[in-house]
Design a protein around this motif. Structure first.
Motif, mmCIF file in Angstrom:
data_model
loop_
_atom_site.group_PDB
_atom_site.id
_atom_site.type_symbol
_atom_site.label_atom_id
_atom_site.label_comp_id
_atom_site.label_asym_id
_atom_site.label_seq_id
_atom_site.Cartn_x
_atom_site.Cartn_y
_atom_site.Cartn_z
ATOM 1 N N GLU A 159 0.836 -1.196 0.000
ATOM 2 C CA GLU A 159 0.000 0.000 0.000
ATOM 3 C C GLU A 159 0.866 1.239 0.000
ATOM 4 O OE1 GLU A 159 -2.620 -0.189 3.355
ATOM 5 O OE2 GLU A 159 -3.462 -2.124 2.746
ATOM 6 N N GLN A 160 0.254 2.352 -0.359
ATOM 7 C CA GLN A 160 0.956 3.637 -0.294
ATOM 8 C C GLN A 160 1.456 3.851 1.127
ATOM 9 O OE1 GLN A 160 -1.761 5.766 -3.703
ATOM 10 N NE2 GLN A 160 -1.546 6.828 -1.808
ATOM 11 N N GLY A 161 2.662 4.383 1.220
ATOM 12 C CA GLY A 161 3.263 4.638 2.521
ATOM 13 C C GLY A 161 4.133 3.504 3.024
ATOM 14 N N GLN A 162 4.082 2.358 2.354
ATOM 15 C CA GLN A 162 4.909 1.218 2.754
ATOM 16 C C GLN A 162 6.202 1.178 1.952
ATOM 17 O OE1 GLN A 162 2.196 -2.132 2.166
ATOM 18 N NE2 GLN A 162 1.786 -2.185 4.377
ATOM 19 N N SER A 163 7.218 0.586 2.579
ATOM 20 C CA SER A 163 8.501 0.389 1.901
ATOM 21 C C SER A 163 8.437 -0.840 1.012
ATOM 22 C CB SER A 163 9.618 0.189 2.929
ATOM 23 O OG SER A 163 9.800 1.355 3.687
ATOM 24 N N LEU A 164 9.205 -0.787 -0.069
ATOM 25 C CA LEU A 164 9.288 -1.947 -0.956
ATOM 26 C C LEU A 164 9.922 -3.121 -0.222
ATOM 27 C CD1 LEU A 164 10.545 -0.309 -4.254
ATOM 28 C CD2 LEU A 164 8.255 -1.169 -3.769
ATOM 29 N N PRO A 165 9.537 -4.334 -0.574
ATOM 30 C CA PRO A 165 10.139 -5.513 0.065
ATOM 31 C C PRO A 165 11.567 -5.738 -0.445
ATOM 32 C CG PRO A 165 8.673 -6.182 -1.703
ATOM 33 C CD PRO A 165 8.532 -4.687 -1.569
ATOM 34 N N GLN A 166 12.335 -6.489 0.333
ATOM 35 C CA GLN A 166 13.656 -6.924 -0.120
ATOM 36 C C GLN A 166 13.449 -7.850 -1.305
ATOM 37 O OE1 GLN A 166 16.603 -6.030 0.934
ATOM 38 N NE2 GLN A 166 16.526 -5.534 3.084
ATOM 39 N N GLN A 172 19.635 -5.237 -6.041
ATOM 40 C CA GLN A 172 18.847 -5.290 -4.818
ATOM 41 C C GLN A 172 17.902 -4.098 -4.881
ATOM 42 O OE1 GLN A 172 18.976 -7.935 -2.726
ATOM 43 N NE2 GLN A 172 20.401 -8.651 -4.308
ATOM 44 N N VAL A 173 16.618 -4.359 -4.826
ATOM 45 C CA VAL A 173 15.619 -3.315 -5.007
ATOM 46 C C VAL A 173 15.865 -2.138 -4.063
ATOM 47 C CG1 VAL A 173 13.151 -2.795 -4.737
ATOM 48 C CG2 VAL A 173 13.878 -4.864 -5.921
ATOM 49 N N ASN A 174 16.123 -2.438 -2.802
ATOM 50 C CA ASN A 174 16.301 -1.358 -1.824
ATOM 51 C C ASN A 174 17.509 -0.485 -2.153
ATOM 52 O OD1 ASN A 174 14.067 -2.433 -0.614
ATOM 53 N ND2 ASN A 174 15.166 -3.373 1.073
ATOM 54 N N GLU A 175 18.564 -1.078 -2.687
ATOM 55 C CA GLU A 175 19.750 -0.302 -3.075
ATOM 56 C C GLU A 175 19.503 0.476 -4.361
ATOM 57 O OE1 GLU A 175 23.114 -2.947 -3.267
ATOM 58 O OE2 GLU A 175 22.726 -3.700 -1.236
ATOM 59 N N LEU A 176 18.878 -0.167 -5.335
ATOM 60 C CA LEU A 176 18.629 0.456 -6.632
ATOM 61 C C LEU A 176 17.772 1.721 -6.499
ATOM 62 C CD1 LEU A 176 18.841 0.335 -9.747
ATOM 63 C CD2 LEU A 176 16.801 -1.124 -9.714
ATOM 64 N N LEU A 220 13.594 -4.387 -16.171
ATOM 65 C CA LEU A 220 13.931 -5.268 -15.059
ATOM 66 C C LEU A 220 13.142 -6.572 -15.107
ATOM 67 C CD1 LEU A 220 13.973 -2.538 -12.267
ATOM 68 C CD2 LEU A 220 15.944 -3.521 -13.485
ATOM 69 N N ALA A 221 13.847 -7.653 -14.885
ATOM 70 C CA ALA A 221 13.250 -8.985 -14.915
ATOM 71 C C ALA A 221 13.024 -9.510 -13.501
ATOM 72 C CB ALA A 221 14.174 -9.936 -15.675
ATOM 73 N N ASP A 222 11.839 -10.033 -13.276
ATOM 74 C CA ASP A 222 11.478 -10.712 -12.038
ATOM 75 C C ASP A 222 11.222 -12.172 -12.409
ATOM 76 O OD1 ASP A 222 10.660 -11.255 -9.430
ATOM 77 O OD2 ASP A 222 8.658 -10.381 -9.709
ATOM 78 N N GLY A 223 12.295 -12.846 -12.802
ATOM 79 C CA GLY A 223 12.211 -14.173 -13.403
ATOM 80 C C GLY A 223 11.434 -15.201 -12.611
ATOM 81 N N ASP A 224 11.565 -15.184 -11.304
ATOM 82 C CA ASP A 224 10.866 -16.183 -10.484
ATOM 83 C C ASP A 224 9.622 -15.612 -9.800
ATOM 84 O OD1 ASP A 224 12.010 -14.561 -8.546
ATOM 85 O OD2 ASP A 224 13.043 -16.189 -7.498
ATOM 86 N N ALA A 225 9.267 -14.370 -10.141
ATOM 87 C CA ALA A 225 8.093 -13.680 -9.594
ATOM 88 C C ALA A 225 8.206 -13.391 -8.103
ATOM 89 C CB ALA A 225 6.798 -14.446 -9.892
ATOM 90 N N SER A 226 9.393 -13.481 -7.531
ATOM 91 C CA SER A 226 9.516 -13.264 -6.082
ATOM 92 C C SER A 226 9.196 -11.828 -5.672
ATOM 93 C CB SER A 226 10.900 -13.681 -5.587
ATOM 94 O OG SER A 226 11.907 -12.960 -6.253
ATOM 95 N N PHE A 227 9.620 -10.852 -6.467
ATOM 96 C CA PHE A 227 9.303 -9.445 -6.173
ATOM 97 C C PHE A 227 7.801 -9.218 -6.309
ATOM 98 C CE2 PHE A 227 8.868 -5.017 -7.908
ATOM 99 C CZ PHE A 227 9.233 -4.330 -6.753
ATOM 100 N N THR A 228 7.243 -9.700 -7.394
ATOM 101 C CA THR A 228 5.812 -9.537 -7.663
ATOM 102 C C THR A 228 4.977 -10.180 -6.558
ATOM 103 O OG1 THR A 228 6.268 -9.453 -10.023
ATOM 104 C CG2 THR A 228 4.025 -10.041 -9.374
ATOM 105 N N LYS A 229 5.365 -11.378 -6.133
ATOM 106 C CA LYS A 229 4.646 -12.057 -5.043
ATOM 107 C C LYS A 229 4.805 -11.302 -3.733
ATOM 108 C CE LYS A 229 4.985 -16.720 -6.968
ATOM 109 N NZ LYS A 229 5.643 -18.035 -6.836
ATOM 110 N N ALA A 230 6.010 -10.783 -3.459
ATOM 111 C CA ALA A 230 6.234 -10.038 -2.210
ATOM 112 C C ALA A 230 5.386 -8.768 -2.168
ATOM 113 C CB ALA A 230 7.717 -9.697 -2.055
ATOM 114 N N LEU A 231 5.113 -8.177 -3.339
ATOM 115 C CA LEU A 231 4.234 -7.009 -3.399
ATOM 116 C C LEU A 231 2.765 -7.397 -3.243
ATOM 117 C CD1 LEU A 231 5.729 -5.077 -6.469
ATOM 118 C CD2 LEU A 231 5.953 -4.448 -4.053
ATOM 119 N N GLY A 232 2.464 -8.676 -3.460
ATOM 120 C CA GLY A 232 1.073 -9.127 -3.433
ATOM 121 C C GLY A 232 0.346 -8.742 -4.706
#
Length: 157
Positions: free
Chosen positions: A3-10, A25-29, A97-109
């Motif tokens: 949601e708005q106001g939340q930090s991106l997941p690792q 690393q998303v947080n570094e990028l 940017l590639a999210d090959g295993d969908a881990s970022f997408t899943k972490a975002l819900g």
């Protein structure tokens, strides 16, 4: 779902550059940057190739003029496909940017199961991120394309 106001997941997203494969690393990028990140269900698919990505390519200069440091496209595809798609769309101003295993997408819900189309993919969305925190989140309803358009995001910046 994030949601708005939340930090991106690792998470790690891949990018194939002229120097080779880069695992970001998303947080570094996105640290200390203003970012427009948009996601598509798949590279080379109709709406994504005919409208979504081209809109951001066309408006990249205007978006960056609003103080945006990075415009990034993410998809549950591999980095080779994302590079080829970016090249075919003249998207040199964007990070593909590639999210090959969908881990970022899943972490975002923001994942969806397209079943026979391609399996787990991303919902279509666009977000504005400031220093790793989501400040705007526009998620499309299934089969819709309005909230995540480049024109819509530019108007919100």
């Amino acid at each position: 779902m994030i949601e708005q106001g939340q930090s991106l997941p690792q998470a790690t997203l891949s990018e194939l550059t002229s120097e080779g494969m880069v695992n970001h690393q998303v947080n570094e990028l996105f640290a200390n940057k203003k970012v427009v990140l948009f996601a598509v269900p798949g590279a080379f698919t109709p709406t994504c190739s005919e409208s979504h990505l081209p809109g951001f390519v066309t408006l990249a200069d205007k978006i960056k003029a609003k103080g945006v440091d990075i415009i990034a496209c993410v998809s549950v595809n591999d980095a080779f496909v994302m590079k080829a798609w970016g090249e075919s769309q003249n998207a040199s101003e964007l990070k593909m940017l590639a999210d090959g295993d969908a881990s970022f997408t899943k972490a975002l819900g923001l994942d969806m199961d397209t079943q026979t189309f391609g399996g787990i993919r991303s919902q279509r969305y666009a977000m504005v991120i400031e220093n790793g925190v989501v400040t705007t989140l526009n998620v499309e309803a299934p089969k819709q394309f309005e909230l995540s358009k480049a024109e819509t995001i530019l108007a919100l910046l």
